[in-house]
Design a protein around this motif. Structure first.
Motif, PDB file in Angstrom:
ATOM      1  N   GLU A  82       0.829  -1.201   0.000  1.00 58.51           N
ATOM      2  CA  GLU A  82       0.000   0.000   0.000  1.00 58.51           C
ATOM      3  C   GLU A  82       0.866   1.255   0.000  1.00 58.51           C
ATOM      4  OE1 GLU A  82      -3.873   1.749   2.433  1.00 58.51           O
ATOM      5  OE2 GLU A  82      -2.874  -0.076   3.111  1.00 58.51           O
ATOM      6  N   ILE A  83       1.957   1.215   0.760  1.00 54.66           N
ATOM      7  CA  ILE A  83       2.858   2.374   0.812  1.00 54.66           C
ATOM      8  C   ILE A  83       3.519   2.607  -0.546  1.00 54.66           C
ATOM      9  CG2 ILE A  83       5.044   3.196   1.783  1.00 54.66           C
ATOM     10  CD1 ILE A  83       4.215   1.778   4.405  1.00 54.66           C
ATOM     11  N   PHE A  84       4.058   1.536  -1.130  1.00 52.24           N
ATOM     12  CA  PHE A  84       4.801   1.704  -2.376  1.00 52.24           C
ATOM     13  C   PHE A  84       3.907   1.848  -3.604  1.00 52.24           C
ATOM     14  CE2 PHE A  84       8.265   0.335   0.302  1.00 52.24           C
ATOM     15  CZ  PHE A  84       9.329   1.074  -0.188  1.00 52.24           C
ATOM     16  N   SER A  85       2.588   1.811  -3.380  1.00 48.08           N
ATOM     17  CA  SER A  85       1.672   2.132  -4.481  1.00 48.08           C
ATOM     18  C   SER A  85       1.489   3.639  -4.628  1.00 48.08           C
ATOM     19  CB  SER A  85       0.305   1.474  -4.236  1.00 48.08           C
ATOM     20  OG  SER A  85      -0.378   2.099  -3.158  1.00 48.08           O
ATOM     21  N   GLY A 112      10.146   0.830  10.155  1.00 45.61           N
ATOM     22  CA  GLY A 112      10.649   2.183  10.006  1.00 45.61           C
ATOM     23  C   GLY A 112      10.101   2.859   8.766  1.00 45.61           C
ATOM     24  N   VAL A 113      10.048   2.123   7.654  1.00 42.40           N
ATOM     25  CA  VAL A 113       9.475   2.663   6.418  1.00 42.40           C
ATOM     26  C   VAL A 113       8.017   3.047   6.644  1.00 42.40           C
ATOM     27  CG1 VAL A 113       8.782   2.080   4.066  1.00 42.40           C
ATOM     28  CG2 VAL A 113      11.050   1.428   4.893  1.00 42.40           C
ATOM     29  N   ALA A 114       7.274   2.163   7.323  1.00 41.96           N
ATOM     30  CA  ALA A 114       5.856   2.430   7.577  1.00 41.96           C
ATOM     31  C   ALA A 114       5.681   3.663   8.457  1.00 41.96           C
ATOM     32  CB  ALA A 114       5.208   1.217   8.232  1.00 41.96           C
ATOM     33  N   ARG A 115       6.535   3.807   9.474  1.00 36.43           N
ATOM     34  CA  ARG A 115       6.430   4.973  10.358  1.00 36.43           C
ATOM     35  C   ARG A 115       6.745   6.271   9.611  1.00 36.43           C
ATOM     36  NH1 ARG A 115       8.935   3.389  16.283  1.00 36.43           N
ATOM     37  NH2 ARG A 115       7.609   1.569  16.685  1.00 36.43           N
ATOM     38  N   LEU A 116       7.776   6.229   8.765  1.00 34.25           N
ATOM     39  CA  LEU A 116       8.134   7.423   8.008  1.00 34.25           C
ATOM     40  C   LEU A 116       7.008   7.828   7.064  1.00 34.25           C
ATOM     41  CD1 LEU A 116      11.887   6.704   7.155  1.00 34.25           C
ATOM     42  CD2 LEU A 116      11.011   8.587   8.565  1.00 34.25           C
ATOM     43  N   TYR A 117       6.415   6.839   6.398  1.00 36.75           N
ATOM     44  CA  TYR A 117       5.340   7.146   5.464  1.00 36.75           C
ATOM     45  C   TYR A 117       4.126   7.691   6.216  1.00 36.75           C
ATOM     46  CZ  TYR A 117       1.999   6.710   1.652  1.00 36.75           C
ATOM     47  OH  TYR A 117       1.059   6.970   0.699  1.00 36.75           O
ATOM     48  N   THR A 118       3.836   7.083   7.379  1.00 35.01           N
ATOM     49  CA  THR A 118       2.726   7.566   8.199  1.00 35.01           C
ATOM     50  C   THR A 118       2.968   9.000   8.633  1.00 35.01           C
ATOM     51  OG1 THR A 118       2.300   5.326   9.011  1.00 35.01           O
ATOM     52  CG2 THR A 118       1.369   7.140  10.282  1.00 35.01           C
ATOM     53  N   ALA A 119       4.208   9.280   9.041  1.00 33.77           N
ATOM     54  CA  ALA A 119       4.552  10.638   9.455  1.00 33.77           C
ATOM     55  C   ALA A 119       4.382  11.615   8.298  1.00 33.77           C
ATOM     56  CB  ALA A 119       5.984  10.670   9.975  1.00 33.77           C
TER      57      ALA A 119
END
Length: 470
Positions: A82-85, A112-119
């Motif tokens: 979902e993030i990389f879409s 960490g990637v998920a947290r950065l994207y959420t931020a």
């Protein structure tokens, strides 16, 4: 010939061992293998065999299917997908194989990637950030707490044990409300009162520590008053246990700390009113009939549904339910899972799931069997619920709750009695439209990210955004 995918689950094995506070030698002994072999498994130098998976299920009571699934419990392959879409990553061409590798072999990096994207998403919603602000604060307290609770599988054994002991002691054949009130008064010197809404200045309940008075709004429904009493009792009765959990969780800011504390007190309140052992026995006896459980415990649909998602005690598990709550606009305000379900983290829900139809069938339970793009099937129940206090505008009074479990558990459910589970009607659903891989969906609202469109101006298709499969 079908070639079975080898399972390299080193990161999850290591995480499980650390959660159980075991040395490699101790865990290896319990699994019946050598410490060196376990070391190879944790370093992904050997695949996990079916025999070891079965032994993990037997010794540590893990769900084999969830444990061996692609990705982990937090930033798994579906969330990474979902993030990389997102269009900002469209030129990278990240494959599903790479996402599986990241989720399996570097779960902390995936988190960490998920947290950065959420931020980043949260920052985009804000007009500005104050100079010198802690970057972790860009993750909202709600997001952080929701992730922490899910990382804990929505189950807190220490709280369960304390709450069960107290709940059994306070049990009353008619209503637990009076025993809760007496316990507050006799053990803690706190007087509970029902007051008019003007005294609470917009709150539904409030505690005045100086006067040792706990006030409940007269507009609250009776079951919400009872829950409010249990919440306040949990705040004082289990303060040390809750503070210990909060300290170990290490929230990034005060807002997250306070919200986690309140969430754990809510959890404990439900566990006091619906003590684990008794509630699980009732659920099994009634074939998980929500209405019968509401009647026995004097709780409402949402309270019972939430409690059903917490039944993950080692050696005494219930059906692993997931739960989601939305408003009429589709905004998600609650999301819990005792079992696996591919929630969309950054989007809404699929319009083909009849969770949305509940608003046109107020008060009725709607059952549906859905299938996600990975072929997993779930039995779901959707129904409307009323807010604790009825709003001034009648149309704002309703929310909808979706409760579900994997189809293999459906035979245990009262509401599945009318279904032919050997050949059930299936509704194909997906995650948020932007990442849904389903072709020819008439409900598609946006083009799928990272897919080449196949629009032909001389030919109209069922979906307004046909795309090239791949």
């Amino acid at each position: 010939m079908v070639v079975q995918r080898k399972l390299f689950l080193g990161a999850r094995l290591k995480r499980l061992r650390r959660e159980r506070e075991l040395q490699q030698s101790a865990m290896a002994t319990q699994l019946g293998i050598s410490a060196s072999y376990l070391n190879h498994l944790e370093r992904n130098q050997r695949p996990v065999t079916a025999g070891i998976l079965l032994r993990l299920a037997e010794v540590f009571d893990v769900n084999v299917k969830s444990f061996a699934a692609e990705g982990n419990e937090t930033a798994g392959v579906e969330q990474l997908g979902e993030i990389f879409s997102d269009p900002m990553f469209a030129d990278l061409g990240v494959t599903r194989f790479e996402l599986v590798e990241l989720a399996d072999n570097a779960p902390a990096v995936a988190d960490g990637v998920a947290r950065l994207y959420t931020a980043l998403r949260d920052l985009q919603r804000r007009t500005h950030a104050e100079d010198g602000e802690d970057p972790r604060a860009l993750i909202t307290p709600e997001t952080w707490v929701r992730d922490y609770i899910q990382e804990s599988s929505n189950h807190f054994p220490e709280l369960e044990q304390c709450a069960e002991t107290l709940g059994v002691a306070l049990a009353d054949a008619l209503s637990i409300a009076e025993p809760l009130r007496r316990r507050l008064k006799e053990a803690w010197g706190i007087t509970a009162r029902v007051v008019g809404p003007n005294e609470l200045d917009g709150a539904t309940q409030a505690y005045d520590p100086e006067r040792r008075v706990f006030m409940l709004s007269s507009l609250l429904r009776s079951e919400n008053r009872t829950f409010g009493l249990a919440y306040q009792l949990a705040m004082v009765e289990f303060r040390e246990v809750i503070e210990k959990i909060v300290a170990a969780a290490a929230p990034p800011d005060q807002g997250s700390r306070h919200l986690l504390h309140a969430s754990l007190a809510n959890y404990a309140a439900g566990a006091v009113i619906m003590p684990y052992g008794r509630f699980l026995a009732s659920a099994n006896e009634y074939n998980y009939s929500i209405d019968r459980l509401c009647g026995e415990y004097g709780m409402n649909v949402e309270q019972v549904a939430h409690r059903l998602t917490t039944l993950s005690r080692d050696g005494a598990r219930g059906v692993p339910f997931f739960m989601i709550r939305i408003d009429a606009a589709g905004n998600i305000s609650k999301r819990y899972a005792g079992g696996s379900f591919p929630f969309s983290r950054f989007g809404g829900t699929c319009p083909r799931w009849n969770l949305h139809a509940a608003f046109q069938n107020a008060g009725k339970a709607i059952s549906q069997i859905i299938e996600t793009p990975d072929g997993q099937r779930y039995f779901t129940i959707s129904r409307t619920i009323e807010r604790p206090i009825r709003p001034d505008i009648q149309s704002d009074a309703l929310l909808a709750v979706g409760l579900g479990c994997e189809l293999r558990y459906a035979e245990k459910l009262h509401c599945a009695a009318g279904f032919d589970l050997s050949n059930p009607p299936i509704t194909a659903v997906g995650p948020a439209c932007g990442i849904c891989p389903r072709m020819n969906c008439p409900q598609r609202a946006t083009a799928p990210a990272g897919r080449a469109l196949a629009v032909d101006e001389n030919r109209k298709t069922i979906s307004p955004y046909p795309f090239v499969p791949g």
